[in-house]
Design an enzyme around this catalytic site. Structure first.
Site, PDB file in Angstrom:
ATOM      1  N   HIS A  19       0.845  -1.187   0.000  1.00 23.76           N
ATOM      2  CA  HIS A  19       0.000   0.000   0.000  1.00 23.76           C
ATOM      3  C   HIS A  19       0.887   1.246   0.000  1.00 23.76           C
ATOM      4  O   HIS A  19       2.109   1.143  -0.047  1.00 23.76           O
ATOM      5  CB  HIS A  19      -0.998  -0.027   1.168  1.00 23.76           C
ATOM      6  CG  HIS A  19      -0.378  -0.290   2.496  1.00 23.76           C
ATOM      7  ND1 HIS A  19      -0.026   0.698   3.366  1.00 23.76           N
ATOM      8  CD2 HIS A  19      -0.013  -1.459   3.095  1.00 23.76           C
ATOM      9  CE1 HIS A  19       0.506   0.181   4.457  1.00 23.76           C
ATOM     10  NE2 HIS A  19       0.531  -1.146   4.323  1.00 23.76           N
ATOM     11  N   ALA A  20       0.297   2.414   0.022  1.00 24.43           N
ATOM     12  CA  ALA A  20       1.003   3.671  -0.232  1.00 24.43           C
ATOM     13  C   ALA A  20       2.229   3.919   0.655  1.00 24.43           C
ATOM     14  O   ALA A  20       3.291   4.263   0.146  1.00 24.43           O
ATOM     15  CB  ALA A  20       0.039   4.843  -0.127  1.00 24.43           C
TER      16      ALA A  20
END
Length: 85
Positions: free
Chosen positions: A15-16
């Site tokens: 994820h980010a």
């Protein structure tokens, strides 16, 4: 060329936040570094490429480095993957 295969254990996959940290870590090396999943390889120094892999928990990814500092790059980035993803 050096290669490292890893199965993601993080419940959220890539994820980010860890993707950004991975890009920052990869950018420290002059070698060409790619991450691949399901036959698609992307530049590990570009966050949108990494996010575009949509790698989830249980997916196998392949980290490849080619260049003068490939050994150090694989060591550092494989450790990052094991600790964060």
């Amino acid at each position: 060329m050096r290669e490292f295969i890893y199965v993601l254990t993080d419940p959220e996959g890539i994820h980010a936040r860890p993707a950004g940290a991975l890009v920052k870590a990869a950018a420290a090396f002059s070698s060409n570094i790619t991450i691949g999943k399901d036959g698609k390889d992307v530049d590990a120094k570009r966050i949108f490429g990494i996010m575009g892999l949509a790698a989830k928990q249980g997916n196998e990814i392949t980290l490849k480095a080619e260049g003068v500092d490939e050994d150090e790059a694989i060591e550092t980035l494989s450790k990052f993957l094991k600790e964060n993803l």
